[in-house]
Design a protein around this motif. Structure first.
Motif, PDB file in Angstrom:
ATOM      1  N   ILE A   9     -36.729  -6.524 148.702  1.00  0.00           N
ATOM      2  CA  ILE A   9     -36.272  -7.576 149.409  1.00  0.00           C
ATOM      3  C   ILE A   9     -34.804  -7.710 149.687  1.00  0.00           C
ATOM      4  O   ILE A   9     -33.985  -8.163 150.452  1.00  0.00           O
ATOM      5  CB  ILE A   9     -36.795  -8.890 149.256  1.00  0.00           C
ATOM      6  CG1 ILE A   9     -36.289  -9.876 149.976  1.00  0.00           C
ATOM      7  CG2 ILE A   9     -36.324  -9.207 147.695  1.00  0.00           C
ATOM      8  CD1 ILE A   9     -37.366 -10.862 150.509  1.00  0.00           C
ATOM      9  N   ILE A  21     -43.512  -9.377 155.185  1.00  0.00           N
ATOM     10  CA  ILE A  21     -44.150 -10.052 154.423  1.00  0.00           C
ATOM     11  C   ILE A  21     -43.491 -10.049 152.929  1.00  0.00           C
ATOM     12  O   ILE A  21     -43.670  -8.870 152.268  1.00  0.00           O
ATOM     13  CB  ILE A  21     -45.644  -9.845 154.573  1.00  0.00           C
ATOM     14  CG1 ILE A  21     -46.119  -9.781 155.797  1.00  0.00           C
ATOM     15  CG2 ILE A  21     -46.409 -10.833 153.570  1.00  0.00           C
ATOM     16  CD1 ILE A  21     -47.447  -9.089 155.920  1.00  0.00           C
ATOM     17  N   LEU A  22     -43.151 -11.061 152.196  1.00  0.00           N
ATOM     18  CA  LEU A  22     -42.820 -11.322 150.894  1.00  0.00           C
ATOM     19  C   LEU A  22     -43.933 -11.298 150.080  1.00  0.00           C
ATOM     20  O   LEU A  22     -44.785 -12.004 150.270  1.00  0.00           O
ATOM     21  CB  LEU A  22     -42.128 -12.163 150.605  1.00  0.00           C
ATOM     22  CG  LEU A  22     -41.504 -12.502 149.042  1.00  0.00           C
ATOM     23  CD1 LEU A  22     -40.711 -11.569 148.537  1.00  0.00           C
ATOM     24  CD2 LEU A  22     -40.480 -13.785 148.885  1.00  0.00           C
ATOM     25  N   ASP A  24     -44.370 -11.317 146.511  1.00  0.00           N
ATOM     26  CA  ASP A  24     -44.026 -11.842 145.439  1.00  0.00           C
ATOM     27  C   ASP A  24     -44.412 -13.232 145.255  1.00  0.00           C
ATOM     28  O   ASP A  24     -44.519 -13.888 146.006  1.00  0.00           O
ATOM     29  CB  ASP A  24     -42.499 -11.556 145.014  1.00  0.00           C
ATOM     30  CG  ASP A  24     -42.182 -10.400 144.609  1.00  0.00           C
ATOM     31  OD1 ASP A  24     -42.916  -9.340 144.611  1.00  0.00           O
ATOM     32  OD2 ASP A  24     -40.948 -10.044 144.460  1.00  0.00           O
ATOM     33  N   ARG A  25     -44.933 -13.591 143.878  1.00  0.00           N
ATOM     34  CA  ARG A  25     -45.331 -15.095 143.480  1.00  0.00           C
ATOM     35  C   ARG A  25     -44.190 -15.686 143.436  1.00  0.00           C
ATOM     36  O   ARG A  25     -44.255 -17.077 143.884  1.00  0.00           O
ATOM     37  CB  ARG A  25     -46.141 -14.961 142.686  1.00  0.00           C
ATOM     38  CG  ARG A  25     -46.855 -16.406 142.392  1.00  0.00           C
ATOM     39  CD  ARG A  25     -47.974 -16.207 140.985  1.00  0.00           C
ATOM     40  NE  ARG A  25     -49.060 -15.435 141.611  1.00  0.00           N
ATOM     41  CZ  ARG A  25     -50.357 -15.500 142.231  1.00  0.00           C
ATOM     42  NH1 ARG A  25     -50.053 -16.675 142.612  1.00  0.00           N
ATOM     43  NH2 ARG A  25     -50.935 -14.579 142.451  1.00  0.00           N
ATOM     44  N   TRP A  27     -39.918 -16.842 144.256  1.00  0.00           N
ATOM     45  CA  TRP A  27     -39.034 -16.184 145.160  1.00  0.00           C
ATOM     46  C   TRP A  27     -37.894 -15.514 144.503  1.00  0.00           C
ATOM     47  O   TRP A  27     -37.280 -15.898 143.566  1.00  0.00           O
ATOM     48  CB  TRP A  27     -38.372 -17.596 145.629  1.00  0.00           C
ATOM     49  CG  TRP A  27     -37.352 -17.348 146.747  1.00  0.00           C
ATOM     50  CD1 TRP A  27     -35.952 -17.371 146.856  1.00  0.00           C
ATOM     51  CD2 TRP A  27     -37.764 -16.918 148.233  1.00  0.00           C
ATOM     52  NE1 TRP A  27     -35.547 -16.958 148.063  1.00  0.00           N
ATOM     53  CE2 TRP A  27     -36.317 -16.932 149.124  1.00  0.00           C
ATOM     54  CE3 TRP A  27     -38.737 -17.112 148.958  1.00  0.00           C
ATOM     55  CZ2 TRP A  27     -36.280 -16.426 150.184  1.00  0.00           C
ATOM     56  CZ3 TRP A  27     -38.709 -16.700 150.322  1.00  0.00           C
ATOM     57  CH2 TRP A  27     -37.631 -16.427 150.916  1.00  0.00           C
ATOM     58  N   LYS A  33     -33.197 -17.844 152.422  1.00  0.00           N
ATOM     59  CA  LYS A  33     -34.575 -17.612 153.198  1.00  0.00           C
ATOM     60  C   LYS A  33     -33.837 -16.980 154.662  1.00  0.00           C
ATOM     61  O   LYS A  33     -34.573 -16.212 155.108  1.00  0.00           O
ATOM     62  CB  LYS A  33     -34.893 -19.125 153.659  1.00  0.00           C
ATOM     63  CG  LYS A  33     -35.559 -19.732 152.343  1.00  0.00           C
ATOM     64  CD  LYS A  33     -36.463 -20.849 152.789  1.00  0.00           C
ATOM     65  CE  LYS A  33     -36.925 -21.367 151.498  1.00  0.00           C
ATOM     66  NZ  LYS A  33     -38.096 -21.167 150.836  1.00  0.00           N
ATOM     67  N   ALA A  36     -33.508 -13.319 153.812  1.00  0.00           N
ATOM     68  CA  ALA A  36     -34.874 -12.671 153.737  1.00  0.00           C
ATOM     69  C   ALA A  36     -35.559 -12.137 155.013  1.00  0.00           C
ATOM     70  O   ALA A  36     -36.078 -11.432 154.952  1.00  0.00           O
ATOM     71  CB  ALA A  36     -35.814 -13.461 153.005  1.00  0.00           C
ATOM     72  N   LEU A  38     -38.117 -13.403 156.796  1.00  0.00           N
ATOM     73  CA  LEU A  38     -39.247 -13.384 156.599  1.00  0.00           C
ATOM     74  C   LEU A  38     -40.186 -13.787 157.957  1.00  0.00           C
ATOM     75  O   LEU A  38     -39.858 -14.749 158.579  1.00  0.00           O
ATOM     76  CB  LEU A  38     -39.715 -14.110 155.418  1.00  0.00           C
ATOM     77  CG  LEU A  38     -39.413 -13.840 154.013  1.00  0.00           C
ATOM     78  CD1 LEU A  38     -39.848 -14.461 152.999  1.00  0.00           C
ATOM     79  CD2 LEU A  38     -39.802 -12.283 153.719  1.00  0.00           C
ATOM     80  N   TRP A  41     -44.566 -15.562 154.035  1.00  0.00           N
ATOM     81  CA  TRP A  41     -44.300 -15.290 152.278  1.00  0.00           C
ATOM     82  C   TRP A  41     -46.123 -15.403 151.861  1.00  0.00           C
ATOM     83  O   TRP A  41     -46.358 -16.691 151.542  1.00  0.00           O
ATOM     84  CB  TRP A  41     -43.624 -16.362 151.739  1.00  0.00           C
ATOM     85  CG  TRP A  41     -43.553 -16.365 150.119  1.00  0.00           C
ATOM     86  CD1 TRP A  41     -43.885 -15.414 149.286  1.00  0.00           C
ATOM     87  CD2 TRP A  41     -42.834 -17.311 149.526  1.00  0.00           C
ATOM     88  NE1 TRP A  41     -43.678 -15.520 147.956  1.00  0.00           N
ATOM     89  CE2 TRP A  41     -42.797 -16.752 147.955  1.00  0.00           C
ATOM     90  CE3 TRP A  41     -42.299 -18.529 149.608  1.00  0.00           C
ATOM     91  CZ2 TRP A  41     -42.410 -17.470 146.828  1.00  0.00           C
ATOM     92  CZ3 TRP A  41     -41.770 -19.218 148.460  1.00  0.00           C
ATOM     93  CH2 TRP A  41     -41.926 -18.789 147.207  1.00  0.00           C
ATOM     94  N   ARG A  43     -47.657 -15.347 148.846  1.00  0.00           N
ATOM     95  CA  ARG A  43     -47.545 -15.226 147.557  1.00  0.00           C
ATOM     96  C   ARG A  43     -49.001 -15.097 146.676  1.00  0.00           C
ATOM     97  O   ARG A  43     -48.930 -14.653 145.529  1.00  0.00           O
ATOM     98  CB  ARG A  43     -46.789 -16.608 147.108  1.00  0.00           C
ATOM     99  CG  ARG A  43     -47.492 -17.900 147.070  1.00  0.00           C
ATOM    100  CD  ARG A  43     -46.745 -18.966 146.616  1.00  0.00           C
ATOM    101  NE  ARG A  43     -45.656 -19.235 147.779  1.00  0.00           N
ATOM    102  CZ  ARG A  43     -44.989 -20.432 147.674  1.00  0.00           C
ATOM    103  NH1 ARG A  43     -45.238 -21.313 147.003  1.00  0.00           N
ATOM    104  NH2 ARG A  43     -44.324 -20.566 148.732  1.00  0.00           N
ATOM    105  N   TYR A  98     -40.700  -6.971 148.110  1.00  0.00           N
ATOM    106  CA  TYR A  98     -40.992  -7.122 146.675  1.00  0.00           C
ATOM    107  C   TYR A  98     -39.617  -7.167 146.055  1.00  0.00           C
ATOM    108  O   TYR A  98     -38.346  -6.713 146.615  1.00  0.00           O
ATOM    109  CB  TYR A  98     -41.711  -6.010 145.847  1.00  0.00           C
ATOM    110  CG  TYR A  98     -41.338  -4.666 145.935  1.00  0.00           C
ATOM    111  CD1 TYR A  98     -40.433  -4.256 144.871  1.00  0.00           C
ATOM    112  CD2 TYR A  98     -41.257  -3.746 146.906  1.00  0.00           C
ATOM    113  CE1 TYR A  98     -39.849  -2.977 145.013  1.00  0.00           C
ATOM    114  CE2 TYR A  98     -40.733  -2.550 147.192  1.00  0.00           C
ATOM    115  CZ  TYR A  98     -40.033  -2.039 146.075  1.00  0.00           C
ATOM    116  OH  TYR A  98     -39.413  -0.899 146.024  1.00  0.00           O
TER     117      TYR A  98
END
Length: 119
Positions: A9, A21-22, A24-25, A27, A33, A36, A38, A41, A43, A98
């Motif tokens: 990321i 698409i992020l 990761d659980r 941030w 934001k 990013a 995105l 997200w 998660r 990620y």
């Protein structure tokens, strides 16, 4: 089916990333934001908190095999996999983002392989 890419990321967003698409659980630190850039997200598709903490608490090389087995088992039971499959089928390119610095041992790589049917 879309082309699935993985990317840290912290690298700049590019037009060729497609649907970003992020996965990761948590941030990622130091990323706004806006930076990013995105589309989603997701998660819920990340490794469980317990698995993530267990893997990152040790730098032992044998932990990767244990992590891989446990995460793939989680994915087989994860409802978010269905959501990701729909997104992959609706887009030409999907990039899984990620934060971890290890580009060879991370959950996004396993997720990509899992979604492509390679593991």
């Amino acid at each position: 089916m879309a082309t699935i890419n993985i990317k840290r990321i912290y690298k700049p967003a590019e037009e060729t990333d497609g649907f970003r698409i992020l996965v990761d659980r948590l941030w990622p630190r130091g990323i706004s934001k806006e930076a990013a850039s995105l589309d989603l997200w997701l998660r819920e598709i990340a490794p469980s908190t317990e698995l993530r903490k267990s893997f990152h608490s040790s730098s032992a090389p044998d932990k990767w095999g244990e992590f891989k087995t446990a995460y793939l088992a989680e994915l087989k039971q994860n409802e978010a996999v269905k959501e990701l499959a729909v997104i992959i089928n609706k887009n030409d390119t999907v990039t899984l983002l990620y934060a971890v610095p290890d580009e060879e041992h991370n959950h996004a790589l396993l997720l990509k392989q899992f979604m492509e049917g390679g593991v």
